[in-house]
Design a protein around this motif. Structure first.
Motif, mmCIF file in Angstrom:
data_model
loop_
_atom_site.group_PDB
_atom_site.id
_atom_site.type_symbol
_atom_site.label_atom_id
_atom_site.label_comp_id
_atom_site.label_asym_id
_atom_site.label_seq_id
_atom_site.Cartn_x
_atom_site.Cartn_y
_atom_site.Cartn_z
ATOM 1 N N LYS A 72 -1.166 3.376 13.477
ATOM 2 C CA LYS A 72 -1.863 4.273 14.000
ATOM 3 C C LYS A 72 -2.648 5.257 12.911
ATOM 4 C CE LYS A 72 0.802 4.501 18.293
ATOM 5 N NZ LYS A 72 1.578 5.378 19.006
ATOM 6 N N LEU A 73 -3.792 5.659 13.194
ATOM 7 C CA LEU A 73 -4.306 6.887 12.368
ATOM 8 C C LEU A 73 -4.069 8.101 13.256
ATOM 9 C CD1 LEU A 73 -7.109 5.098 10.461
ATOM 10 C CD2 LEU A 73 -4.755 5.529 9.491
ATOM 11 N N THR A 74 -3.754 9.219 12.534
ATOM 12 C CA THR A 74 -3.744 10.422 13.328
ATOM 13 C C THR A 74 -4.735 11.380 12.875
ATOM 14 O OG1 THR A 74 -1.227 10.251 13.529
ATOM 15 C CG2 THR A 74 -2.181 12.366 13.838
ATOM 16 N N ARG A 75 -5.600 12.077 13.753
ATOM 17 C CA ARG A 75 -6.396 12.990 13.541
ATOM 18 C C ARG A 75 -6.035 14.005 12.884
ATOM 19 N NH1 ARG A 75 -12.087 12.656 14.689
ATOM 20 N NH2 ARG A 75 -12.697 14.908 14.507
ATOM 21 N N LEU A 76 -6.783 14.516 11.898
ATOM 22 C CA LEU A 76 -6.344 15.610 11.093
ATOM 23 C C LEU A 76 -6.204 16.837 11.747
ATOM 24 C CD1 LEU A 76 -8.362 14.780 7.789
ATOM 25 C CD2 LEU A 76 -5.901 15.013 7.798
ATOM 26 N N PRO A 77 -5.474 17.701 11.576
ATOM 27 C CA PRO A 77 -5.128 18.969 12.509
ATOM 28 C C PRO A 77 -6.436 19.781 11.983
ATOM 29 C CG PRO A 77 -3.562 18.979 10.796
ATOM 30 C CD PRO A 77 -4.071 17.665 10.887
ATOM 31 N N GLN A 78 -6.742 20.432 13.085
ATOM 32 C CA GLN A 78 -8.006 21.588 12.909
ATOM 33 C C GLN A 78 -7.291 22.631 11.716
ATOM 34 O OE1 GLN A 78 -9.374 23.549 16.355
ATOM 35 N NE2 GLN A 78 -11.016 24.694 15.497
ATOM 36 N N THR A 79 -6.093 23.155 12.049
ATOM 37 C CA THR A 79 -5.817 24.109 11.299
ATOM 38 C C THR A 79 -3.980 23.753 11.012
ATOM 39 O OG1 THR A 79 -6.736 25.663 12.691
ATOM 40 C CG2 THR A 79 -4.956 26.708 11.298
ATOM 41 N N VAL A 80 -3.611 24.162 9.709
ATOM 42 C CA VAL A 80 -2.185 24.197 9.553
ATOM 43 C C VAL A 80 -1.806 25.471 8.780
ATOM 44 C CG1 VAL A 80 -0.570 23.150 7.920
ATOM 45 C CG2 VAL A 80 -2.620 21.808 8.490
ATOM 46 N N ARG A 81 -0.720 26.192 9.504
ATOM 47 C CA ARG A 81 -0.242 27.501 9.205
ATOM 48 C C ARG A 81 1.401 27.264 8.611
ATOM 49 N NH1 ARG A 81 -2.414 32.163 10.668
ATOM 50 N NH2 ARG A 81 -1.516 32.895 8.938
ATOM 51 N N CYS A 82 1.614 27.927 7.584
ATOM 52 C CA CYS A 82 3.020 27.631 7.002
ATOM 53 C C CYS A 82 3.406 28.939 6.520
ATOM 54 C CB CYS A 82 2.830 26.878 5.700
ATOM 55 S SG CYS A 82 4.361 26.456 4.961
ATOM 56 N N LEU A 83 4.834 29.171 6.969
ATOM 57 C CA LEU A 83 5.424 30.340 6.610
ATOM 58 C C LEU A 83 6.814 30.163 5.948
ATOM 59 C CD1 LEU A 83 8.022 31.350 8.683
ATOM 60 C CD2 LEU A 83 6.461 32.042 9.933
ATOM 61 N N LEU A 84 7.297 31.189 5.192
ATOM 62 C CA LEU A 84 8.616 30.942 4.763
ATOM 63 C C LEU A 84 9.432 32.059 5.197
ATOM 64 C CD1 LEU A 84 10.442 29.731 2.201
ATOM 65 C CD2 LEU A 84 9.342 31.594 0.851
ATOM 66 N N ALA A 85 10.639 31.785 5.401
ATOM 67 C CA ALA A 85 11.384 33.229 6.124
ATOM 68 C C ALA A 85 12.775 33.041 5.493
ATOM 69 C CB ALA A 85 11.641 32.923 7.674
ATOM 70 N N GLY A 86 13.254 34.358 5.093
ATOM 71 C CA GLY A 86 14.492 34.606 4.293
ATOM 72 C C GLY A 86 15.346 34.999 5.322
ATOM 73 N N THR B 194 -8.805 9.897 5.195
ATOM 74 C CA THR B 194 -9.248 11.568 5.286
ATOM 75 C C THR B 194 -10.736 11.625 5.490
ATOM 76 O OG1 THR B 194 -7.088 12.193 4.357
ATOM 77 C CG2 THR B 194 -8.936 13.734 3.964
ATOM 78 N N PRO B 195 -11.584 10.874 4.673
ATOM 79 C CA PRO B 195 -12.937 11.044 4.879
ATOM 80 C C PRO B 195 -13.339 10.845 6.521
ATOM 81 C CG PRO B 195 -12.585 9.783 3.054
ATOM 82 C CD PRO B 195 -11.167 9.840 3.675
ATOM 83 N N HIS B 196 -12.587 9.968 6.998
ATOM 84 C CA HIS B 196 -13.213 9.764 8.456
ATOM 85 C C HIS B 196 -12.523 10.610 9.262
ATOM 86 C CE1 HIS B 196 -14.303 5.793 7.115
ATOM 87 N NE2 HIS B 196 -13.182 5.602 6.542
ATOM 88 N N GLY B 197 -11.767 11.721 8.847
ATOM 89 C CA GLY B 197 -10.930 12.784 9.524
ATOM 90 C C GLY B 197 -9.576 12.399 10.022
ATOM 91 N N TYR B 198 -8.759 11.428 9.452
ATOM 92 C CA TYR B 198 -7.688 10.812 10.184
ATOM 93 C C TYR B 198 -6.737 10.934 8.855
ATOM 94 C CZ TYR B 198 -9.571 9.705 14.321
ATOM 95 O OH TYR B 198 -10.497 9.677 15.544
ATOM 96 N N TYR B 199 -5.481 10.760 9.249
ATOM 97 C CA TYR B 199 -4.301 10.456 8.085
ATOM 98 C C TYR B 199 -3.071 9.375 8.574
ATOM 99 C CZ TYR B 199 -1.160 13.889 10.155
ATOM 100 O OH TYR B 199 -0.461 14.898 10.988
ATOM 101 N N VAL C 65 0.772 -1.427 -0.057
ATOM 102 C CA VAL C 65 0.097 0.016 -0.125
ATOM 103 C C VAL C 65 0.789 1.396 0.005
ATOM 104 C CG1 VAL C 65 -1.693 1.246 1.388
ATOM 105 C CG2 VAL C 65 -2.092 -1.124 1.097
ATOM 106 N N ILE C 66 0.493 2.280 -0.815
ATOM 107 C CA ILE C 66 1.319 3.364 -1.123
ATOM 108 C C ILE C 66 1.061 4.380 0.089
ATOM 109 C CG2 ILE C 66 1.760 5.310 -2.432
ATOM 110 C CD1 ILE C 66 2.697 2.943 -3.675
ATOM 111 N N ASN C 67 2.255 4.943 0.657
ATOM 112 C CA ASN C 67 1.879 5.939 1.758
ATOM 113 C C ASN C 67 0.774 6.735 1.578
ATOM 114 O OD1 ASN C 67 2.325 8.587 2.953
ATOM 115 N ND2 ASN C 67 3.980 7.232 4.049
ATOM 116 N N LEU C 68 0.732 7.467 0.594
ATOM 117 C CA LEU C 68 -0.338 8.668 0.344
ATOM 118 C C LEU C 68 -1.878 7.942 0.152
ATOM 119 C CD1 LEU C 68 -0.395 11.711 0.238
ATOM 120 C CD2 LEU C 68 -0.330 11.601 -2.070
ATOM 121 N N GLN C 69 -1.801 6.784 -0.217
ATOM 122 C CA GLN C 69 -3.193 6.182 -0.679
ATOM 123 C C GLN C 69 -3.750 5.832 0.690
ATOM 124 O OE1 GLN C 69 -2.225 2.069 -2.239
ATOM 125 N NE2 GLN C 69 -4.438 1.432 -1.804
ATOM 126 N N LEU C 70 -2.989 5.503 1.777
ATOM 127 C CA LEU C 70 -3.599 5.274 3.196
ATOM 128 C C LEU C 70 -4.217 6.411 3.524
ATOM 129 C CD1 LEU C 70 -4.438 3.513 5.718
ATOM 130 C CD2 LEU C 70 -1.971 3.976 6.360
#
Lengths: 489, 489
Positions: free
Chosen positions: A215-229, A127-132, A117-122
């Motif tokens: 183990k399946l991990t609960r999808l996080p409520q929020t994801v924030r990302c930044l790029l810093a130079g 995801t529809p169950h709220g997990y990854y 099974v491919i990692n991303l396939q799982l």
């Protein structure tokens, strides 16, 4: 010669038992499998078995065990340490057709999958169950979970979420003598010795896995990302230490230096901050309230340590753009150099500035360019050592620099591999990190599982140990007894 | 007789090498060490060594190895499974005098401690730096970190923070043949086989630890705690599942049933909600913004599932009051029953209601009262089986019920121990969970370390395996080959 005859008998027996459709015997077709992601180690397997069921694997291993023929398991073949390098006189067991997600148990937060099974396939299925599935190697679109287990794969987000070993609670394995056993299950932490943690990361030397409970991990409520130079890697490193030191554990902190940024720009025009000596990609995830509060702190730490440009992703598209530069970095190096070696080493995070300067100095001394892309949060370096294979001597110099980088990692209290594994590539470096006695101890454990050394031989251990030797009772006779390890008294 | 003579020679040698001041030979003084926290298994050790340095341990083990005399390590003696039960003809190595915190490395978030360091002592030393040691068994004021390692101890907060194994990155160990080796270090996840995870929880059967490197965890910004009264354990269990299912991972979710509440009231007047069939203690910790948001959700889930009274701790004093009832529960049972057995089993959280009903039914059938105090969040039950030792037959009935509870745990996919270990107490139950072949496989690994079975023999494994047997090549000859385990093909 004996192994070749054995292989002939194995081929005949498997043709009868599995049918010719599951075997590849044609030399040209077999040569497709001559290497994995480590393209400079090659060997055409004597026979390829395309397993379609766990039973196919058990049957194949048993035939190999009967004849003393070596076998190697291969998932998607994306490994970077040659862990799936075949044997010319052996069988390559390919698990790509074993792609069934057997069970998604949301209540128990577990999934049971076949090894191909491919990692991303799982993750897509959960995801529809709220997990990854949390472990996310950069190859997650193609790599198999069986391979992740064998190599104990990491990924950009293992700073917060841990390695593959932290996400596996059970496995069914065909041992090298052909028995099928279950280790662990859906429940955590069974009594007795923890054999599962040892199986994960054993790179196929203790058997072939046919089923994996994760183990399946609960999808996080929020994801924030930044790029810093940042002006240089020192200031980016200082910001990293400040963030981690504050008690915040970001989902990821990735760093790229000038040369890596240049390569990424050439390949995907990611438009990273102009003139940056280093960039950080910092991602936070979790409950929105927490993420917002910590994100402001992260921005402040970056500015405080010299970031001259901060870009916060406003949406998923901008987030993907930020990650695009980072994720393309390995392949992108091909744009600025005909050839390169990918190194994988670990140092304590606090030693980052010192080790990066030493790497730069090494490169200058030998006239070799080194691009740095790495998981800054956990000190997992991926120096890319550039060379031109057509210029005599360049490859050798690159390999010298690459090896010297591992010595730097070891002398700073780190490790010769963070997430790519030892495989065939780094077996020769193991004695730099472990004494003969340490390696012997591990091999005594291996002998308990694989007395004839047919399960992926030649990987991890530079020198095979003859099984069947009993450790002596007295000091000095025991394999652990070497002044080299830790003889402090 | 041979062992007795051997013990005599060991005593003589150690008197010369360590000095009489570190040995206890007087029978009455030795009898102080006849048991650990499991008071119904007793044996007076043949000799007690009060080790004052790692070297004392190495010297003692080597003398034992030379003479084939068994030895047992003991920290504070608070273990609940008899893991530190001595041998009459053996040596008990007490580590209580090894209390030095060798290093607190804040930058690396690691500490190095001697095995006798008290769990809470490390937290106290780390607190001024903003850190603590996360594993917190209820005995944390007195238990040693060496003992925590041996038993892979849990605690009320291991739902969020994991077991001891998740907080140890390195150990120095004197192997049963007397060698001193380092496994792991400050860096996470070294290459090769993961021997450290196997060492943790091996209950002293693979050697004696002389130094331990642990992770330090950042003190949380905020801790919030509530006590909720429910009509019964079903509704409290449903609230637990709702909380966990929402993706929130509290630092702790503890449940007590009526009988446990009654005992706690009798002992410490904790003033839990009157008429409750069950109470939950829920604690959240982390960044203030996150904790506040999730705490409101937890309150809502409790009300939704029938909580008739919610008390939120306004400060540390009120928080301590809430925990006082829970933490006193084991000892408090002594107020309502002359004798009791503490059981320790694990079930999937989703099976809680069913298993609690089955336990109640068992108790009714045999006329035995069972109080339940447990880590609801991770399904780790601690049924307290009450009896009066003066009433003929009661103890036997209590033991039957206690054993039957473990069968319930196993049949629901759980485990015979969550955090107390196997020790001498549960070795006999291991075959209910593992096949002979499974246990044999673990013992093959043990033989690699302890060929003469002198390191805490009689613990974990119900039947010792003779070392030196080589697994056969073919199916059926290998110790793993038993239909009982997982012979699914």
């Amino acid at each position: 010669m004996g192994q070749q005859q054995g292989l002939g008998r194995v081929t005949q027996a498997l043709t009868e038992r599995l049918g010719a459709g599951r075997l590849i015997t044609d030399p040209l077709a077999r040569s497709t499998y001559e290497c994995d992601g480590l393209a400079n180690h090659k060997a055409v397997p004597g026979l390829v078995v395309l397993a379609e069921s766990p039973d196919d694997i058990a049957v194949t291993v048993r035939e190999c065990a009967r004849e003393g023929v070596p076998f190697v398991a291969r998932g998607s073949g994306t490994g970077l340490s040659g862990g799936a390098l075949p044997h010319t006189d052996g069988v390559l067991i390919v698990t790509s057709r074993l792609r069934e997600i057997v069970d998604i148990d949301v209540a128990a937060q577990r999934a049971v999958v076949q090894p191909g099974v491919i990692n991303l396939q799982l993750t897509k299925a959960a995801t529809p169950h709220g997990y990854y599935f949390a472990p996310d190697p950069s190859s997650q679109q193609v790599c198999s979970i069986g391979g992740n287990l064998a190599e104990n794969s990491g990924g950009a987000h293992c700073l917060k979420y841990g390695f593959t070993v932290h996400h596996i609670t059970g496995a069914q394995v065909v041992t090298p003598v052909g028995d099928v056993v279950d280790i662990g299950g859906k429940a955590p932490d069974p009594p007795g010795y923890d054999l599962l943690s040892m199986l994960v990361g054993s790179e196929g030397t203790l058997g072939v896995v046919t089923s994996i409970t994760v183990k399946l991990t609960r999808l996080p409520q929020t994801v924030r990302c930044l790029l810093a130079g940042f002006p240089d890697t020192d200031s980016a490193g200082a910001a990293t230490s400040a963030i981690i030191g504050s008690g915040c554990i970001p989902a990821a902190i990735e760093m790229m230096d000038t040369l890596a940024i240049e390569a990424a720009e050439a390949a995907v025009a990611c438009n990273y901050p102009a003139g940056a000596g280093a960039v950080l990609v910092v991602e936070l995830d979790g409950p929105a309230a927490q993420v917002e509060a910590q994100f402001a702190q992260v921005e402040a730490f970056c500015r405080e340590h010299g970031a001259f440009e901060l870009r916060v992703a406003a949406d998923e598209t901008e987030r993907a753009l930020i990650w695009r530069g980072r994720k393309s970095a390995f392949a992108a190096v091909g744009r600025i150099s005909p050839d390169y070696l990918v190194q994988d080493g670990v140092i304590p995070r606090t030693a980052l500035p010192e080790v990066l300067h030493a790497i730069a100095e090494l490169g200058r001394e030998r006239g070799v360019r080194v691009a740095n892309v790495f998981h800054a949060g956990d000190g997992n370096l991926h120096p890319l050592v550039l060379f031109d294979g057509d210029v005599p001597g360049e490859e050798e110099r690159a390999e010298e620099v690459s090896g010297a980088i591992l010595d730097l990692c070891i002398s700073h209290g780190g490790s010769i591999t963070g997430e790519h594994g030892v495989g065939s590539d780094k077996a020769k470096y193991m004695p730099r990190m472990f004494s003969d006695a340490d390696l012997d101890t591990m091999q005594m454990v291996r002998c308990a599982f694989d007395p004839d050394s047919i399960s992926n031989p030649g990987k991890i251990f530079p020198t095979p140990r003859l099984c069947g030797e009993r450790p002596g009772r007295h000091r000095g006779a025991h394999p652990l007894a070497q002044a080299g390890i830790a003889e402090v008294f």
